[in-house]
Design a protein around this motif. Structure first.
Motif, short mmCIF file in Angstrom:
data_model
loop_
_atom_site.label_atom_id
_atom_site.label_comp_id
_atom_site.label_asym_id
_atom_site.label_seq_id
_atom_site.Cartn_x
_atom_site.Cartn_y
_atom_site.Cartn_z
N ASN A 99 -29.68 10.87 32.46
CA ASN A 99 -30.65 11.96 32.45
C ASN A 99 -30.50 12.84 31.21
N LEU A 100 -29.26 13.12 30.81
CA LEU A 100 -29.06 13.95 29.62
C LEU A 100 -29.60 13.23 28.38
N MET A 101 -29.30 11.95 28.25
CA MET A 101 -29.79 11.21 27.08
C MET A 101 -31.32 11.11 27.10
N ARG A 102 -31.90 10.92 28.27
CA ARG A 102 -33.36 10.88 28.38
C ARG A 102 -33.96 12.22 27.95
N PHE A 103 -33.33 13.32 28.41
CA PHE A 103 -33.82 14.65 28.06
C PHE A 103 -33.71 14.91 26.56
N LEU A 104 -32.59 14.52 25.96
CA LEU A 104 -32.41 14.74 24.52
C LEU A 104 -33.42 13.92 23.72
N ALA A 105 -33.70 12.71 24.16
CA ALA A 105 -34.64 11.83 23.45
C ALA A 105 -36.08 12.29 23.62
N HIS A 106 -36.44 12.68 24.83
CA HIS A 106 -37.83 13.06 25.15
C HIS A 106 -37.84 14.22 26.14
N PRO A 107 -37.57 15.42 25.67
CA PRO A 107 -37.49 16.56 26.59
C PRO A 107 -38.78 16.79 27.39
N HIS A 108 -39.94 16.60 26.77
CA HIS A 108 -41.19 16.85 27.50
C HIS A 108 -41.48 15.76 28.52
N GLY A 109 -40.92 14.59 28.36
CA GLY A 109 -41.05 13.54 29.36
C GLY A 109 -40.22 13.85 30.60
N ALA A 130 -25.08 13.51 23.24
CA ALA A 130 -24.65 13.56 24.65
C ALA A 130 -23.14 13.45 24.75
N ALA A 131 -22.53 12.60 23.94
CA ALA A 131 -21.07 12.46 23.97
C ALA A 131 -20.40 13.79 23.64
N TYR A 132 -20.90 14.47 22.62
CA TYR A 132 -20.30 15.78 22.28
C TYR A 132 -20.49 16.76 23.44
N LEU A 133 -21.70 16.81 23.98
CA LEU A 133 -21.96 17.76 25.06
C LEU A 133 -21.08 17.50 26.28
#
Length: 137
Positions: A99-109, A130-133
């Motif tokens: 979910n975090l990677m999806r949000f970072l890639a496409h926040p509006h999606g 995401a790894a850093y976060l």
């Protein structure tokens, strides 16, 4: 054992415990530990050190306060400290690596109402971010 010897040994044991406690606090407050980094790599397939650099490259620092990233004192978006310990991202999405990677890639999606811009971040950089976060507990 005299009361003086008992007091001295008690004080020595207390001082050792206090030192160990403060040392544990200091280590946990520093952010990235080798165990956290290893776990973040496993969860995301990314590299935390590259993620910190990508935060600056993509301008995350202008909107977010991000521990361990120089100049990241933005007040537009939420602070990103302790992100790995949060239950939700974007206010309502369960905090999982996917979910975090999806949000970072496409926040509006993920959330049409988010103020986070679509940056067109490539997959490798998304994984690194995401790894850093996930090192921030």
């Amino acid at each position: 054992m005299s009361s003086r010897d008992f007091a001295a040994s008690f004080f020595a044991a207390f001082a050792a415990f206090a030192f160990a406690f403060v040392l544990c606090l200091a280590v946990s407050a520093t952010g990235c530990s080798p165990d956290r980094e290893r776990q973040a790599r496993q969860w995301t397939g990314g590299e935390p050190s590259r993620g910190a650099q990508a935060m600056r490259r993509y301008g995350c620092t202008s909107c977010h306060t991000i521990p361990g990233v120089t100049g990241a004192v933005g007040l537009v978006g939420p602070p990103l400290d302790h992100l790995a310990s949060r239950v939700y991202i974007a206010g309502h999405v369960p905090n999982t690596p996917a979910n975090l990677m999806r949000f970072l890639a496409h926040p509006h999606g993920t959330d049409r109402q988010t103020a986070m811009p679509e940056m067109g971040i490539p997959d490798r950089d998304v994984r690194d971010l995401a790894a850093y976060l996930y090192t921030l507990r």
